[in-house]
Design an enzyme around this catalytic site. Structure first.
Site, PDB file in Angstrom:
ATOM      1  N   ARG A 123      -8.204  35.230 -29.856  1.00 23.49           N
ATOM      2  CA  ARG A 123      -7.328  34.100 -29.512  1.00 23.49           C
ATOM      3  C   ARG A 123      -6.126  33.958 -30.430  1.00 23.49           C
ATOM      4  O   ARG A 123      -5.572  32.867 -30.583  1.00 23.49           O
ATOM      5  CB  ARG A 123      -8.104  32.783 -29.474  1.00 23.49           C
ATOM      6  CG  ARG A 123      -9.238  32.768 -28.459  1.00 23.49           C
ATOM      7  CD  ARG A 123      -9.794  31.388 -28.227  1.00 23.49           C
ATOM      8  NE  ARG A 123     -10.888  31.446 -27.277  1.00 23.49           N
ATOM      9  CZ  ARG A 123     -12.162  31.687 -27.626  1.00 23.49           C
ATOM     10  NH1 ARG A 123     -12.479  31.878 -28.886  1.00 23.49           N
ATOM     11  NH2 ARG A 123     -13.085  31.722 -26.698  1.00 23.49           N
ATOM     12  N   LYS A 144       8.332  36.304 -27.044  1.00 25.08           N
ATOM     13  CA  LYS A 144       7.813  36.594 -25.706  1.00 25.08           C
ATOM     14  C   LYS A 144       7.107  37.942 -25.728  1.00 25.08           C
ATOM     15  O   LYS A 144       7.716  38.957 -26.036  1.00 25.08           O
ATOM     16  CB  LYS A 144       8.946  36.596 -24.669  1.00 25.08           C
ATOM     17  CG  LYS A 144       9.372  35.191 -24.270  1.00 25.08           C
ATOM     18  CD  LYS A 144      10.611  35.200 -23.413  1.00 25.08           C
ATOM     19  CE  LYS A 144      10.327  35.474 -21.953  1.00 25.08           C
ATOM     20  NZ  LYS A 144      11.524  35.193 -21.117  1.00 25.08           N
ATOM     21  N   GLU A 186      22.096  44.949 -24.123  1.00 33.09           N
ATOM     22  CA  GLU A 186      21.586  43.609 -24.453  1.00 33.09           C
ATOM     23  C   GLU A 186      22.457  42.947 -25.531  1.00 33.09           C
ATOM     24  O   GLU A 186      22.586  41.733 -25.581  1.00 33.09           O
ATOM     25  CB  GLU A 186      20.126  43.663 -24.937  1.00 33.09           C
ATOM     26  CG  GLU A 186      19.089  43.941 -23.852  1.00 33.09           C
ATOM     27  CD  GLU A 186      18.673  42.711 -23.019  1.00 33.09           C
ATOM     28  OE1 GLU A 186      19.279  41.627 -23.163  1.00 33.09           O
ATOM     29  OE2 GLU A 186      17.751  42.851 -22.189  1.00 33.09           O
ATOM     30  N   LYS A 228      20.472  35.261 -30.176  1.00 28.37           N
ATOM     31  CA  LYS A 228      19.124  35.102 -29.628  1.00 28.37           C
ATOM     32  C   LYS A 228      18.359  34.025 -30.393  1.00 28.37           C
ATOM     33  O   LYS A 228      17.668  33.179 -29.802  1.00 28.37           O
ATOM     34  CB  LYS A 228      18.384  36.448 -29.732  1.00 28.37           C
ATOM     35  CG  LYS A 228      16.937  36.415 -29.271  1.00 28.37           C
ATOM     36  CD  LYS A 228      16.771  36.830 -27.829  1.00 28.37           C
ATOM     37  CE  LYS A 228      15.357  36.611 -27.325  1.00 28.37           C
ATOM     38  NZ  LYS A 228      14.782  37.811 -26.710  1.00 28.37           N
ATOM     39  N   GLU A 238      10.981  28.398 -23.144  1.00 28.47           N
ATOM     40  CA  GLU A 238      11.730  28.611 -21.910  1.00 28.47           C
ATOM     41  C   GLU A 238      11.620  27.448 -20.927  1.00 28.47           C
ATOM     42  O   GLU A 238      11.306  27.640 -19.756  1.00 28.47           O
ATOM     43  CB  GLU A 238      11.277  29.925 -21.252  1.00 28.47           C
ATOM     44  CG  GLU A 238      12.322  30.478 -20.299  1.00 28.47           C
ATOM     45  CD  GLU A 238      12.176  31.974 -20.055  1.00 28.47           C
ATOM     46  OE1 GLU A 238      11.150  32.543 -20.408  1.00 28.47           O
ATOM     47  OE2 GLU A 238      13.125  32.558 -19.510  1.00 28.47           O
ATOM     48  N   ARG A 242      16.822  28.600 -22.709  1.00 24.10           N
ATOM     49  CA  ARG A 242      16.461  29.999 -22.902  1.00 24.10           C
ATOM     50  C   ARG A 242      16.735  30.867 -21.666  1.00 24.10           C
ATOM     51  O   ARG A 242      16.915  32.087 -21.774  1.00 24.10           O
ATOM     52  CB  ARG A 242      14.985  30.083 -23.300  1.00 24.10           C
ATOM     53  CG  ARG A 242      14.560  31.447 -23.756  1.00 24.10           C
ATOM     54  CD  ARG A 242      13.275  31.352 -24.565  1.00 24.10           C
ATOM     55  NE  ARG A 242      12.803  32.682 -24.874  1.00 24.10           N
ATOM     56  CZ  ARG A 242      11.944  32.944 -25.860  1.00 24.10           C
ATOM     57  NH1 ARG A 242      11.475  31.978 -26.603  1.00 24.10           N
ATOM     58  NH2 ARG A 242      11.559  34.167 -26.094  1.00 24.10           N
ATOM     59  N   ASN A 246      18.717  35.416 -19.561  1.00 25.68           N
ATOM     60  CA  ASN A 246      18.465  36.247 -18.384  1.00 25.68           C
ATOM     61  C   ASN A 246      19.730  36.663 -17.654  1.00 25.68           C
ATOM     62  O   ASN A 246      19.656  37.166 -16.538  1.00 25.68           O
ATOM     63  CB  ASN A 246      17.529  35.513 -17.418  1.00 25.68           C
ATOM     64  CG  ASN A 246      16.117  35.461 -17.959  1.00 25.68           C
ATOM     65  OD1 ASN A 246      15.636  36.420 -18.551  1.00 25.68           O
ATOM     66  ND2 ASN A 246      15.460  34.335 -17.778  1.00 25.68           N
ATOM     67  N   HIS A 249      19.660  39.691 -15.500  1.00 23.86           N
ATOM     68  CA  HIS A 249      18.259  40.114 -15.374  1.00 23.86           C
ATOM     69  C   HIS A 249      17.657  39.877 -13.990  1.00 23.86           C
ATOM     70  O   HIS A 249      16.706  40.558 -13.627  1.00 23.86           O
ATOM     71  CB  HIS A 249      17.398  39.421 -16.428  1.00 23.86           C
ATOM     72  CG  HIS A 249      17.517  40.045 -17.791  1.00 23.86           C
ATOM     73  ND1 HIS A 249      18.708  40.132 -18.466  1.00 23.86           N
ATOM     74  CD2 HIS A 249      16.590  40.642 -18.601  1.00 23.86           C
ATOM     75  CE1 HIS A 249      18.514  40.733 -19.637  1.00 23.86           C
ATOM     76  NE2 HIS A 249      17.239  41.044 -19.739  1.00 23.86           N
ATOM     77  N   HIS A 253      16.098  43.197 -13.079  1.00 25.36           N
ATOM     78  CA  HIS A 253      14.662  43.425 -12.903  1.00 25.36           C
ATOM     79  C   HIS A 253      14.352  43.975 -11.514  1.00 25.36           C
ATOM     80  O   HIS A 253      13.494  44.847 -11.357  1.00 25.36           O
ATOM     81  CB  HIS A 253      13.880  42.120 -13.104  1.00 25.36           C
ATOM     82  CG  HIS A 253      13.627  41.791 -14.549  1.00 25.36           C
ATOM     83  ND1 HIS A 253      13.238  40.547 -14.966  1.00 25.36           N
ATOM     84  CD2 HIS A 253      13.702  42.563 -15.667  1.00 25.36           C
ATOM     85  CE1 HIS A 253      13.094  40.556 -16.283  1.00 25.36           C
ATOM     86  NE2 HIS A 253      13.372  41.757 -16.733  1.00 25.36           N
ATOM     87  N   HIS A 266      16.103  49.815 -18.808  1.00 24.55           N
ATOM     88  CA  HIS A 266      16.283  48.358 -18.719  1.00 24.55           C
ATOM     89  C   HIS A 266      17.741  47.958 -18.982  1.00 24.55           C
ATOM     90  O   HIS A 266      18.342  47.202 -18.216  1.00 24.55           O
ATOM     91  CB  HIS A 266      15.346  47.666 -19.705  1.00 24.55           C
ATOM     92  CG  HIS A 266      15.501  46.174 -19.725  1.00 24.55           C
ATOM     93  ND1 HIS A 266      15.142  45.367 -18.656  1.00 24.55           N
ATOM     94  CD2 HIS A 266      16.011  45.326 -20.672  1.00 24.55           C
ATOM     95  CE1 HIS A 266      15.413  44.099 -18.949  1.00 24.55           C
ATOM     96  NE2 HIS A 266      15.937  44.043 -20.164  1.00 24.55           N
TER      97      HIS A 266
END
Lengths: 364, 364
Positions: A123, A144, A186, A228, A238, A242, A246, A249, A253, A266
């Site tokens: 955990r 993330k 990026e 960032k 998010e 945030r 994207n 993206h 994606h 990417h």
């Protein structure tokens, strides 16, 4: 060496950026309270292993750390629950306990995967990022972490902040040219969403960056991480701001999913996606200048700005509908409103995006 | 209807306990801000499905919720990454988004599994627990969610607090007698670690509880949840105090692993484990009274207090060494110091535990 701090209350952490800082890895780990009493697991991939793993292990062992390492095959397919299960087996066999640390030595794939191991093992145990690609300046900051599901990318994950990020720019010298350019995509995104001056600097220094000039790289990575960091510090999980990260993206994606994860890197996919976002902006009435500058800077870095003809528009749109950037059925699109500024627009219609996707096939 | 609040700052949530409260499920969900705009996923198991699923779906749909459900096979083997991947596929196909909620309708297995789906799907969506077993009064409070790894139980998980817990005691009427008794074992544990008066009440009311007397059950579940709530509120992420909830679990988990997950139910294994803890206490010089009362109350509930002869001591000890209740190599053992009080003892030797395990085979 440059140092940045990500401000997240008790989950705050530093990012160190500089040439040769790997030499101080033992001291930096100890300075940040990383336990020598519990075994540590380093996760890396088959490309990075040969260049950097022996060196990292040697230095950490010399500093008194107990190290186990695990190497996954290079590439996106390692971000799976299967590989997660394999790594957890190794962690158990090595006796990792709750005070142990999982270290990601590699690019975004390794960071996301090892980060989710750290988030879910018992955990949650400590996590350290040692990014070895330019692209990872993005993924290694912000917490993330995730693995892929056969039906969707990054859909199984967590927010799990690292204890520290160690960015040794000398590790970037072994990167293939294509990965360098895709990684810089990026960095350009960070300029486009937040800082027009940084965009201007990027355009002026495109040649230096592409050829891995140490000084330019250190400054560019610092500025990219800084943007960032500001965004992430304001919106850790998010809920709002945030989303601006994207930019490019939503389309990007979908292109990655449709093309298969190998045809487009990417950074290349989001390069095309950022041109798409600029076109959406123009269609919404924002200045043509946004499109001109976006395309010009991406081309200066040798990045693709048009969509491969053979990709099927229906498939791209279908992949987009499955992407998680939807909010109660509405598409959420990041639209540039000028260079260095974007808006989170929840009213962009799928029909408009479809038209833009079609136009991207005709770009020169 | 009784109501308890788990105080965890912005992650606080209520627990509702009472007969027939499922009738108000729609109102209670709405009251706690559960979105009707996003699809909801109910996870249940093949035993609970037939008794309760149609009723829950009917009521929620009548209240305006969009429901998808997924039924996993009954039993511990469903707490796997394989099943997690299957459920995530269903969530994706049903279009669950970031505002969606995952509901666990069932016992501890369903709660842990669905909870980890909620924790990891899109890096975390809302989660609601509707426990349908007595044992789940323990697992549904506190936010610990997990799946098993072939090498270790509950090793892949998260802390993910629910939005609310709905405990309708009428769902317990269909439980097999053995599950009732095993579930009450955790209730007894809550008394033994925190509240001597509750222990006395439990002993007096053993017959009523075993026969599912509605009033006794509501009070017992309320008190059991109350103890758990106090402990969890003070130590959300198990940095210290929360370890006391593991009374009987160090030996108990090892027994479960060695016996295979079907020979001994969890509550039965920790019943034997609690007798073992009492024996450790006496060996450490605490009062013999602890052992006498612990054994007497567990026997009053028809719970096992001796260890099956055929289980191999070496295997049990080896399983214990792999359990995660170790901290930098030292065994962490929860030792009762009087009835209603325990200590977190980090100096219990494996040799002593081994002797106690051997003695547990000779208990009458």
């Amino acid at each position: 060496m440059r140092e940045l701090n990500v401000n997240l209350g008790e989950r705050s952490y530093p990012i160190y950026i500089g040439q040769g800082i790997m030499e101080q890895i033992g001291e930096l780990f100890a300075k940040h309270g990383i336990s020598k009493g519990s075994p540590m697991l380093i996760v890396t991939d088959s490309h990075v292993e040969q260049h950097h793993l022996p060196n990292v292990i040697r230095r950490l062992e010399a500093a008194g750390y107990k190290i186990t390492s695990y190497t996954v095959p290079f590439g996106e397919q390692s971000k799976s629950l299967r590989v997660l299960e394999d790594i957890i087996a190794v962690a158990l066999q090595a006796g990792l306990d709750r005070k142990s640390t999982v270290v990601a030595l590699g690019g975004g794939v390794v960071g996301d995967l090892a980060g989710f191991v750290a988030a879910s093992y018992m955990r949650g145990v400590k996590f350290i990022q040692i990014p070895t690609t330019i692209l990872a300046h993005d993924s290694s900051v912000g917490g993330k972490v995730a693995v892929n599901h056969p039906l969707a990318k990054n859909i199984i994950g967590a927010f799990h902040q690292p204890e520290l990020v160690l960015y040794d720019t000398s590790t970037l010298q072994t990167l293939p040219d294509r990965d360098v350019r895709a990684g810089l995509s990026e960095m350009i995104k960070h300029g486009l969403i937040w800082d027009a001056n940084f965009v201007a600097w990027l355009e002026e220094n495109a040649e230096k960056l592409v050829h891995l000039d140490a000084e330019a790289l250190e400054y560019g990575l610092y500025e990219g991480c800084r943007v960032k960091t500001i965004v992430v510090s304001q919106d850790e999980k998010e809920h709002g701001l945030r989303a601006i990260l994207n930019l490019g993206h939503t389309i990007g994606h979908a292109l990655e999913a449709t093309a298969g994860y190998n045809e487009l890197l990417h950074g290349e996919a989001i390069s095309i996606g950022m041109v798409g976002s600029a076109k959406v902006a123009v269609r919404l009435g924002y200045s043509e200048h946004i499109y001109t500058v976006t395309k010009r800077i991406l081309q200066a870095f040798g990045l693709p700005t048009s969509l491969p003809q053979h990709l099927d528009t229906d498939e791209i749109m279908s992949a987009m509908m499955h992407d998680k950037k939807f909010d109660e059925g509405n598409i959420v699109f990041i639209v540039p409103t000028e260079i260095g500024k974007v808006e989170i627009n929840k009213n962009v219609s799928a029909a408009l995006v479809r038209e833009v996707v079609e136009q991207l096939k005709l770009e020169v």
